[in-house]
Design a protein around this motif. Structure first.
Motif, PDB file in Angstrom:
ATOM      1  N   ARG A  33      24.889  -0.049 -13.279  1.00 38.29           N
ATOM      2  CA  ARG A  33      24.868   1.235 -12.577  1.00 38.29           C
ATOM      3  C   ARG A  33      25.385   2.317 -13.516  1.00 38.29           C
ATOM      4  O   ARG A  33      26.333   2.108 -14.267  1.00 38.29           O
ATOM      5  CB  ARG A  33      25.757   1.200 -11.335  1.00 38.29           C
ATOM      6  N   ARG A  35      27.058   6.091 -14.104  1.00 35.82           N
ATOM      7  CA  ARG A  35      27.962   7.035 -13.454  1.00 35.82           C
ATOM      8  C   ARG A  35      27.175   8.293 -13.107  1.00 35.82           C
ATOM      9  O   ARG A  35      26.455   8.836 -13.937  1.00 35.82           O
ATOM     10  CB  ARG A  35      29.106   7.380 -14.406  1.00 35.82           C
ATOM     11  N   LEU A  41      32.073   6.043 -10.722  1.00 34.34           N
ATOM     12  CA  LEU A  41      31.492   4.858 -10.106  1.00 34.34           C
ATOM     13  C   LEU A  41      32.398   4.327  -9.008  1.00 34.34           C
ATOM     14  O   LEU A  41      33.631   4.401  -9.117  1.00 34.34           O
ATOM     15  CB  LEU A  41      31.292   3.758 -11.151  1.00 34.34           C
ATOM     16  N   GLU A  44      32.814  -1.105  -6.271  1.00 38.43           N
ATOM     17  CA  GLU A  44      31.766  -2.125  -6.184  1.00 38.43           C
ATOM     18  C   GLU A  44      30.812  -2.039  -7.386  1.00 38.43           C
ATOM     19  O   GLU A  44      30.450  -3.061  -7.967  1.00 38.43           O
ATOM     20  CB  GLU A  44      30.982  -1.924  -4.886  1.00 38.43           C
ATOM     21  N   ASP A  45      30.427  -0.821  -7.777  1.00 42.45           N
ATOM     22  CA  ASP A  45      29.554  -0.653  -8.943  1.00 42.45           C
ATOM     23  C   ASP A  45      30.258  -1.050 -10.233  1.00 42.45           C
ATOM     24  O   ASP A  45      29.639  -1.619 -11.134  1.00 42.45           O
ATOM     25  CB  ASP A  45      29.066   0.792  -9.042  1.00 42.45           C
ATOM     26  N   ARG A  46      31.543  -0.769 -10.322  1.00 49.87           N
ATOM     27  CA  ARG A  46      32.297  -1.168 -11.516  1.00 49.87           C
ATOM     28  C   ARG A  46      32.348  -2.692 -11.631  1.00 49.87           C
ATOM     29  O   ARG A  46      32.195  -3.253 -12.718  1.00 49.87           O
ATOM     30  CB  ARG A  46      33.711  -0.595 -11.474  1.00 49.87           C
ATOM     31  N   ASN A  49      28.917  -3.943 -12.764  1.00 46.43           N
ATOM     32  CA  ASN A  49      28.767  -3.719 -14.203  1.00 46.43           C
ATOM     33  C   ASN A  49      29.568  -4.732 -15.003  1.00 46.43           C
ATOM     34  O   ASN A  49      29.124  -5.208 -16.050  1.00 46.43           O
ATOM     35  CB  ASN A  49      29.186  -2.299 -14.580  1.00 46.43           C
TER      36      ASN A  49
END
Length: 106
Positions: A33, A35, A41, A44-46, A49
């Motif tokens: 994902r 930023r 972010l 959850e996206d971190r 990744n």
């Protein structure tokens, strides 16, 4: 007839593959994902990744191990009928070494 591997398994890509889903809509593509501009972010996206990076690093390390075998990094001059056998042997050796060093990948 079985479907090709590209349709059965998701493909893992880096941020350079972000527009590929428009060209190949049937391909399941997993990319990190990005930023949003001027934002941050979500947690959850971190985490996503981070998980993608772990797999990406493992794949890059295995490719490096394969290239250490001379038969895989130079022009193949042997019988073309045995080319797949050599690659299978190299892949088996690399897989064995990788699994012995990292049992959590099994």
């Amino acid at each position: 007839m079985a479907s090709p591997p590209a349709e059965r398994y998701p493909a893992l890509g880096d941020r350079g593959y972000t527009g590929l889903e428009k060209l190949c809509p049937t391909l399941e593509l997993i990319v990190p994902r990005m930023r949003p501009k001027g934002g941050a972010l979500s947690e959850e996206d971190r985490e996503l990744n981070h998980q993608i990076s772990k797999v990406h690093i493992t794949v890059e390390n295995v490719v490096c191990k394969i290239k250490k075998f001379r038969i895989c990094r130079e022009f193949y001059r042997n019988d073309t009928g045995r080319h797949g056998m050599f690659w299978g042997c190299v892949a088996g050796l690399v897989n064995l070494r990788t699994l012995n060093r990292s049992p959590e990948l099994a």
